[in-house]
Design an enzyme around this catalytic site. Structure first.
Site: not given
Length: 555
Positions: A60, A93-94, A393
């Site tokens: 994550d 988020t990545t 998530d």
């Protein structure tokens, strides 16, 4: 003679600015490279050593960057991006870091050619507006009551995560939890507050398949007097209090001077009567369960157990709020203000169970609960932590869908469509902004390219084939299947993304890139330790020499 000197100074300043830009861009690229390999379903896991000496295994983006200890200010602001993304929409988020890193990377060429950063930012903002317009065009609306579609979406969003190997389990838990606590605000709006009303209880032991969403709440407490109070009550009447059921001690020290022995008896009797009075007021409403956030004295405990009422003390405020939402009770601050309407009757069962070594109280089988607990079971603590992160998530994604039920294609298809359309559009843009605009269009390809890299396929061939398919802005649904690396139709493969997540990713990445490009000096306000007797130190301004020697990430 004065003029040439001024010109010379200006050119020196420009050089310094370029070097700082270069340092910022390098730092941002370094952060992006760390988590580049964690994008997509076939991504690598990272093992992190956290401050407490424990280990975290995750892919994550936000969890990884949270543990990083970074010296460079530009790298710090990149890490903030993923945190913002996590708080806003909970997913992507990545992607946001990879995209921002790429935006800065393509800007580097223009900075070296002495383009002014404002020009580049103007072009980027124009590209952002057009990209969001394209997103609106290719998005498709869905019905949030169609569980299969929502399940498919949540599954594809957490398909990139570690828990995807457990099939529908996490997606089911997330959808159940978020639909339970959704509140209609009218005008078609729904409010889903994950942080407040969903509690994730991790209990090591058992199978991961035993995880479930309770129709109610559970908390890590036992009744006050286990032998005398019931541990199982069907259809309980619940009273929630926010006041102590014990004798109030004076705020400051009180000295009572007693002359006769009988006065001491009177004092004790007054204390006892005070507590008895409170208990009588509560027992008037015939509760089966009394829960208070504060203390509960032995005497009160005795009165309750005599009346056959179970009691629980010192409960967390957040847990108390959740119980109130689940069983329809109202938290009361003073026992003499109790009313019949404050008693919670919505719960079907109160039960205390022992799981592992701890006792857990369950208030379940509630009618229309507006709060719930997700019970996670699993073999080890590390695994449970990772499952919880993925569940957060997944819940965020299903919340986004409830709030804005629109989908866009996943698997890099959206980015390729945006990229192809912006490339075409760049031909119509006049002036110097045309080139940075086109570069921004190319930067969007970073996402599908990274996906292809992480699948282990031939990146150049795959990207060329995809660009060919998307050349005219057509085939918006053609992307990469993250598991096999094959080019596939995202509609058939059911690989989708939430519209909110994509729009937020684009906005955050481009705005952050613009912000970092506008920085031309890094001024340090940290005071160095001075030798005694030395004068006040001046703030240091980084020169071009320092920017290159800056250690971007600590060894």
């Amino acid at each position: 003679m004065n003029a040439p000197v001024l010109v010379l100074k200006d050119s020196l300043k420009r050089e310094s600015g370029t070097k700082v830009h270069h340092g910022n861009i390098q730092a941002s690229k370094a952060v992006a490279d760390i988590i580049r390999t964690t994008l997509g379903p076939r991504s690598m896991l990272k093992m992190l050593l956290d401050a407490g000496g424990g280990i975290v295994v995750t892919n994550d983006g936000n969890a990884i960057l949270r543990e990083l200890d970074v010296a460079h200010p530009a790298a710090k602001s990149m890490i903030e991006l993923s945190r913002t993304q996590d708080e806003e929409v909970g997913d992507g988020t990545t992607s946001v870091i990879v995209l921002a890193g790429e935006m800065l990377h393509v800007a580097e060429a223009f900075i070296e050619k002495s383009y002014h950063p404002t020009v580049i930012c103007r072009a980027y903002n124009k590209a952002l507006e057009d990209a969001l317009a394209i997103l609106d065009k290719i998005a498709m609306s869905i019905d949030i009551n169609d569980r299969a579609t929502v399940l498919g979406l949540v599954k594809s969003c957490i398909g990139t995560k570690f828990t995807s190997q457990f099939g529908d389990l996490i997606a089911d838990l997330a959808i159940d939890a978020t639909t339970t606590i959704g509140v209609d605000l009218g005008q078609g709006l729904r409010e889903v507050d994950i942080k407040k009303y969903i509690k994730v209880e991790k209990v090591p032991g058992g199978q991961l398949e035993d995880s479930k969403v309770l129709k109610g709440v559970m908390f890590n407490k036992d009744v006050v007097a286990p032998g005398k109070m019931k541990r199982k009550i069907v259809n309980p009447r619940i009273i929630l209090l926010d006041c102590p059921l014990e004798y109030k001690k004076g705020e400051n020290q009180t000295n009572a001077e007693l002359v006769r022995e009988e006065d001491w008896e009177v004092l004790l009797k007054l204390e006892e009567e005070y507590i008895e009075n409170i208990c009588v007021q509560i027992l008037k409403f015939k509760p089966d369960l009394v829960i208070t956030e504060k203390g509960l004295s032995d005497l009160a405990c005795h009165y309750f157990s005599k009346a056959g009422v179970s009691a629980i003390r010192r409960l967390r405020k957040t847990d108390n709020n959740r119980i109130a939402k689940a069983c329809g009770a109202v938290i009361v601050n003073r026992p003499d203000e109790l009313q019949e309407s404050d008693v919670g009757t919505g719960a079907g069962l109160f039960e205390v169970k022992k799981i592992g070594d701890d006792f857990f109280a369950f208030i379940v089988e509630c009618k229309e609960p507006k709060a719930c607990t997700v019970l996670l079971r699993g073999p080890s603590k590390d695994l449970l932590n990772e499952v919880e992160r993925n569940l957060q998530d997944a819940m965020s994604v299903s919340r986004n869908i409830i709030k804005n039920p629109k989908l866009v294609p996943g698997g890099g298809a959206t980015e390729l469509t945006v990229s192809a359309t912006l490339k075409q559009k760049s031909a119509t843009i006049e002036g110097i902004e045309k080139w940075p605009y086109e570069a921004a269009a190319i930067a969007f390809e970073a996402i599908p390219r990274t996906l292809a890299q992480n699948c282990g396929v031939n990146v150049i061939r795959t990207m060329t084939a995809l660009q060919g398919k998307h050349a005219n802005g057509e085939n918006a649904w053609t992307g990469i299947n993250g598991n096999t690396g094959a080019i596939a139709d995202m509609k058939e493969s059911k690989i989708w993304d939430a519209y909110n997540v994509k729009a937020q990713t684009f906005k955050t990445a481009i705005e952050a890139a613009c912000m970092l490009l506008r920085i031309d000096d890094i001024v340090s306000g940290i005071k160095k330790k001075q030798a005694p007797g030395a004068g006040p130190s001046k703030p240091t301004i980084e020169t071009e020499g320092d920017a290159d020697n800056e250690q971007i990430l600590p060894d």
